[in-house]
Design a protein around this motif. Structure first.
Motif, PDB file in Angstrom:
ATOM      1  N   ASN A  81      35.463 -54.267 -10.429  1.00  0.00           N
ATOM      2  CA  ASN A  81      34.101 -54.363  -9.896  1.00  0.00           C
ATOM      3  C   ASN A  81      33.361 -53.040 -10.029  1.00  0.00           C
ATOM      4  OD1 ASN A  81      34.212 -57.095  -9.099  1.00  0.00           O
ATOM      5  ND2 ASN A  81      35.299 -56.546  -7.215  1.00  0.00           N
ATOM      6  N   GLY A  82      34.100 -51.930  -9.906  1.00  0.00           N
ATOM      7  CA  GLY A  82      33.476 -50.622 -10.074  1.00  0.00           C
ATOM      8  C   GLY A  82      32.957 -50.416 -11.484  1.00  0.00           C
ATOM      9  N   ALA A  83      33.747 -50.827 -12.479  1.00  0.00           N
ATOM     10  CA  ALA A  83      33.315 -50.691 -13.876  1.00  0.00           C
ATOM     11  C   ALA A  83      32.089 -51.562 -14.150  1.00  0.00           C
ATOM     12  CB  ALA A  83      34.454 -51.070 -14.811  1.00  0.00           C
ATOM     13  N   LYS A  84      32.095 -52.756 -13.594  1.00  0.00           N
ATOM     14  CA  LYS A  84      30.939 -53.660 -13.745  1.00  0.00           C
ATOM     15  C   LYS A  84      29.675 -52.988 -13.205  1.00  0.00           C
ATOM     16  CE  LYS A  84      29.368 -58.187 -12.040  1.00  0.00           C
ATOM     17  NZ  LYS A  84      29.772 -59.372 -11.255  1.00  0.00           N
ATOM     18  N   ARG A  85      29.789 -52.349 -12.055  1.00  0.00           N
ATOM     19  CA  ARG A  85      28.650 -51.650 -11.452  1.00  0.00           C
ATOM     20  C   ARG A  85      28.197 -50.485 -12.315  1.00  0.00           C
ATOM     21  NH1 ARG A  85      28.926 -48.392  -5.713  1.00  0.00           N
ATOM     22  NH2 ARG A  85      26.672 -48.259  -5.307  1.00  0.00           N
ATOM     23  N   VAL A  86      29.155 -49.718 -12.845  1.00  0.00           N
ATOM     24  CA  VAL A  86      28.827 -48.580 -13.704  1.00  0.00           C
ATOM     25  C   VAL A  86      28.096 -49.045 -14.956  1.00  0.00           C
ATOM     26  CG1 VAL A  86      29.816 -46.823 -15.222  1.00  0.00           C
ATOM     27  CG2 VAL A  86      30.664 -47.067 -12.889  1.00  0.00           C
ATOM     28  N   ILE A  87      28.600 -50.091 -15.599  1.00  0.00           N
ATOM     29  CA  ILE A  87      27.980 -50.589 -16.834  1.00  0.00           C
ATOM     30  C   ILE A  87      26.541 -51.015 -16.574  1.00  0.00           C
ATOM     31  CG2 ILE A  87      28.057 -52.415 -18.573  1.00  0.00           C
ATOM     32  CD1 ILE A  87      31.152 -52.386 -18.204  1.00  0.00           C
ATOM     33  N   ARG A  88      26.325 -51.756 -15.512  1.00  0.00           N
ATOM     34  CA  ARG A  88      24.974 -52.264 -15.227  1.00  0.00           C
ATOM     35  C   ARG A  88      24.018 -51.135 -14.859  1.00  0.00           C
ATOM     36  NH1 ARG A  88      26.162 -57.938 -11.920  1.00  0.00           N
ATOM     37  NH2 ARG A  88      26.719 -59.167 -13.772  1.00  0.00           N
ATOM     38  N   SER A  89      24.482 -50.179 -14.066  1.00  0.00           N
ATOM     39  CA  SER A  89      23.628 -49.054 -13.682  1.00  0.00           C
ATOM     40  C   SER A  89      23.271 -48.207 -14.896  1.00  0.00           C
ATOM     41  CB  SER A  89      24.355 -48.209 -12.636  1.00  0.00           C
ATOM     42  OG  SER A  89      23.660 -47.010 -12.373  1.00  0.00           O
ATOM     43  N   TRP A  90      24.290 -47.907 -15.713  1.00  0.00           N
ATOM     44  CA  TRP A  90      24.059 -47.094 -16.914  1.00  0.00           C
ATOM     45  C   TRP A  90      23.116 -47.797 -17.884  1.00  0.00           C
ATOM     46  CZ3 TRP A  90      25.932 -48.760 -21.774  1.00  0.00           C
ATOM     47  CH2 TRP A  90      25.777 -47.840 -22.817  1.00  0.00           C
ATOM     48  N   ALA A  91      23.287 -49.095 -18.080  1.00  0.00           N
ATOM     49  CA  ALA A  91      22.424 -49.846 -18.992  1.00  0.00           C
ATOM     50  C   ALA A  91      20.976 -49.835 -18.507  1.00  0.00           C
ATOM     51  CB  ALA A  91      22.930 -51.278 -19.132  1.00  0.00           C
ATOM     52  N   ALA A  92      20.782 -50.026 -17.199  1.00  0.00           N
ATOM     53  CA  ALA A  92      19.425 -50.020 -16.659  1.00  0.00           C
ATOM     54  C   ALA A  92      18.767 -48.653 -16.825  1.00  0.00           C
ATOM     55  CB  ALA A  92      19.464 -50.416 -15.183  1.00  0.00           C
ATOM     56  N   LYS A  93      19.532 -47.591 -16.585  1.00  0.00           N
ATOM     57  CA  LYS A  93      18.997 -46.233 -16.668  1.00  0.00           C
ATOM     58  C   LYS A  93      18.591 -45.870 -18.090  1.00  0.00           C
ATOM     59  CE  LYS A  93      20.372 -41.420 -15.807  1.00  0.00           C
ATOM     60  NZ  LYS A  93      21.487 -40.536 -15.353  1.00  0.00           N
ATOM     61  N   ASN A  94      19.270 -46.442 -19.072  1.00  0.00           N
ATOM     62  CA  ASN A  94      19.027 -46.063 -20.473  1.00  0.00           C
ATOM     63  C   ASN A  94      18.298 -47.130 -21.273  1.00  0.00           C
ATOM     64  OD1 ASN A  94      20.579 -43.357 -20.967  1.00  0.00           O
ATOM     65  ND2 ASN A  94      21.945 -44.607 -19.701  1.00  0.00           N
ATOM     66  N   GLY A  95      17.650 -48.053 -20.582  1.00  0.00           N
ATOM     67  CA  GLY A  95      16.832 -49.049 -21.264  1.00  0.00           C
ATOM     68  C   GLY A  95      17.621 -50.051 -22.083  1.00  0.00           C
ATOM     69  N   LEU A  96      18.854 -50.342 -21.662  1.00  0.00           N
ATOM     70  CA  LEU A  96      19.732 -51.242 -22.425  1.00  0.00           C
ATOM     71  C   LEU A  96      19.926 -52.590 -21.732  1.00  0.00           C
ATOM     72  CD1 LEU A  96      22.457 -48.568 -23.300  1.00  0.00           C
ATOM     73  CD2 LEU A  96      20.540 -49.305 -24.749  1.00  0.00           C
ATOM     74  N   GLU A  97      19.196 -52.810 -20.653  1.00  0.00           N
ATOM     75  CA  GLU A  97      19.322 -54.080 -19.948  1.00  0.00           C
ATOM     76  C   GLU A  97      18.965 -55.238 -20.874  1.00  0.00           C
ATOM     77  OE1 GLU A  97      18.466 -53.843 -15.274  1.00  0.00           O
ATOM     78  OE2 GLU A  97      16.810 -53.111 -16.512  1.00  0.00           O
ATOM     79  N   GLY A  98      19.718 -56.300 -20.775  1.00  0.00           N
ATOM     80  CA  GLY A  98      19.451 -57.470 -21.605  1.00  0.00           C
ATOM     81  C   GLY A  98      20.206 -57.479 -22.915  1.00  0.00           C
ATOM     82  N   LEU A  99      20.789 -56.337 -23.311  1.00  0.00           N
ATOM     83  CA  LEU A  99      21.577 -56.314 -24.544  1.00  0.00           C
ATOM     84  C   LEU A  99      22.946 -56.943 -24.297  1.00  0.00           C
ATOM     85  CD1 LEU A  99      20.936 -52.756 -26.058  1.00  0.00           C
ATOM     86  CD2 LEU A  99      19.833 -54.924 -26.656  1.00  0.00           C
ATOM     87  N   PRO A 100      23.493 -57.632 -25.298  1.00  0.00           N
ATOM     88  CA  PRO A 100      24.853 -58.169 -25.141  1.00  0.00           C
ATOM     89  C   PRO A 100      25.868 -57.045 -24.987  1.00  0.00           C
ATOM     90  CG  PRO A 100      24.093 -58.415 -27.404  1.00  0.00           C
ATOM     91  CD  PRO A 100      22.915 -57.949 -26.604  1.00  0.00           C
ATOM     92  N   VAL A 101      26.913 -57.289 -24.217  1.00  0.00           N
ATOM     93  CA  VAL A 101      27.961 -56.296 -23.949  1.00  0.00           C
ATOM     94  C   VAL A 101      29.292 -56.827 -24.465  1.00  0.00           C
ATOM     95  CG1 VAL A 101      29.191 -54.975 -22.194  1.00  0.00           C
ATOM     96  CG2 VAL A 101      26.747 -55.484 -21.892  1.00  0.00           C
ATOM     97  N   ALA A 102      29.984 -56.023 -25.263  1.00  0.00           N
ATOM     98  CA  ALA A 102      31.352 -56.328 -25.693  1.00  0.00           C
ATOM     99  C   ALA A 102      32.266 -55.280 -25.072  1.00  0.00           C
ATOM    100  CB  ALA A 102      31.474 -56.301 -27.211  1.00  0.00           C
ATOM    101  N   ALA A 103      33.528 -55.643 -24.865  1.00  0.00           N
ATOM    102  CA  ALA A 103      34.485 -54.708 -24.265  1.00  0.00           C
ATOM    103  C   ALA A 103      35.724 -54.606 -25.130  1.00  0.00           C
ATOM    104  CB  ALA A 103      34.854 -55.155 -22.854  1.00  0.00           C
TER     105      ALA A 103
END
Length: 398
Positions: free
Chosen positions: A197-219
């Motif tokens: 859950n912590g990683a999920k939060r980090v990914i979403r926060s980082w994406a929002a901060k860097n204008g990457l929201e809405g992009l597909p995510v692969a792991a």
């Protein structure tokens, strides 16, 4: 003597499998790997004991290597000298790496990562330089490894290590316009509870901060990181998940994945027969639950005179040939050039000390260790299938 189940050939690819007739008694087993890491100063993990993905051992001096007295850090002059030496080392790495890529006719990979702390987790990330990102790649390291393995040393990340297989994956991801994010685990290995859950939060926060929201995510995760991303895929929407040298860890009463589990690729090394059996069980389980599954095999490689110079930026051909000769003289390889033992169990460092080569080799010891593990073909981070892996990921981005 080679065991009869090995195939003494270079790379072999196994096409995607859509397996059927699975069993339902498929609860994942607790990962159990032999330790083989680039160490990190972290607290031991209590929850999980997987092996390192990028698994060269710590570059300790061999017993016979000459020891040097450590300088005192109590004076400003000594501290300044050490800072200058560190800067020189970064510059030397970048210059020798550039020459290595140019000698192979390849473009020098760009490296402009950002190191920061996000919600208490150390993260390193980079955006593609040529054009806006088309997707995000989250990378999870193995036990006792770290995000610094995925980027070479640079002024923006002087503490980066730049292991060759890891860097090759990062470089290709950036060239294919993936924004790459790597996060450090809390302990030596990843846990499968709160850290997910912590990683999920980090990914979403980082994406929002860097204008990457809405992009597909692969792991992508290797070894302990492979178990981790297999759980992450059940907690957040992913376009695809790549589980490397691990069989994955799937929850539920019968090991079943979440209802909307992403397409899953397994990249593994068949020498690890125990893991192959576990992986096949989980592949069948995923397929039965309607998940698209693809499997790639990474086989052993012969150690050639130029293998190390071809795969490690900064190691020139002359040094690669010297190391290759020592391996032949010491009997570390068979008549066809294949490693007789796992790179971790081969006393190659002592052999190079004996030949007076350790001073020249020691800056690249961890990098060489990774390539020797890869050549043996047992539990190591691999970029050998990176193009095929990214082709497959890109099919699932829309």
């Amino acid at each position: 003597m080679r065991t009869n189940w090995l195939v003494p050939l270079p790379l072999k690819k196994k096409k995607g499998l859509f397996l059927s007739a699975p069993r339902r008694d498929l609860m994942p087993l607790v990962p159990h790997d032999s330790p083989s890491p680039l160490q990190r100063n972290k607290q031991p993990a209590k929850q999980m004991s997987g092996t390192s993905a990028a698994s060269p051992r710590p570059s300790k001096q061999p017993p016979h290597a000459p020891r040097r007295l450590a300088p005192s850090l109590s004076t400003p002059l000594v501290s300044l000298a050490l800072l200058l030496l560190a800067a020189a080392a970064v510059f030397l790495y970048s210059q020798t790496a550039a020459r290595s890529y140019e000698s192979r006719g390849e473009a020098r990979p760009l490296s402009s990562p950002t190191v920061e702390t996000i919600y208490g987790s150390r993260a390193i990330w980079e955006l593609p330089a040529a054009a806006p990102a088309r997707a995000v790649l989250f990378v999870a390291h193995g036990c006792r490894c770290r995000p610094e393995n995925f980027w070479p040393p640079s002024p923006r990340c002087p503490g980066c290590v730049g292991l060759p297989e890891d860097v090759a994956i990062t470089g290709l991801a950036l060239r294919r316009r993936f924004a790459v994010l790597a996060v450090a685990s809390a302990g030596e290995c990843w846990s499968l509870g709160k850290e997910v859950n912590g990683a999920k939060r980090v990914i979403r926060s980082w994406a929002a901060k860097n204008g990457l929201e809405g992009l597909p995510v692969a792991a992508l995760g290797a070894s302990s990181g492979g178990y981790f991303v297999s759980r992450l895929a059940a907690k957040m929407s992913l376009a695809a998940v790549v589980i490397m040298i691990a069989e994955g860890a799937f929850g539920g009463a019968a090991g079943a994945p979440a209802a909307a589990y992403p397409p899953t690729m397994f990249i593994h090394m068949p020498k690890d027969r125990r893991r192959v059996a576990l992986l096949e069980r989980n592949s069948k389980m995923l397929t039965q639950n309607g998940v698209e599954v693809k499997e790639l095999e990474s086989l052993e490689l012969p150690l050639t005179p130029t293998l190390l110079s071809e795969r490690i930026p900064g190691v020139d051909r002359e040094l690669s040939e010297k190391i290759w000769k020592v391996f032949g003289d010491e009997g570390f390889v068979d008549e066809k050039g294949y490693m007789k033992d796992d790179g971790r169990a081969t006393p190659w460092k002592d052999a190079l000390v004996k030949r007076g080569l350790w001073k020249e080799v020691s800056p690249w010891a961890d990098h060489i260790q990774e390539e020797l593990n890869l050549a043996y073909g047992y539990h190591e981070m691999t970029s050998l299938h990176a193009d095929e892996m990214f082709d497959w990921i890109e099919k699932h981005l829309t």
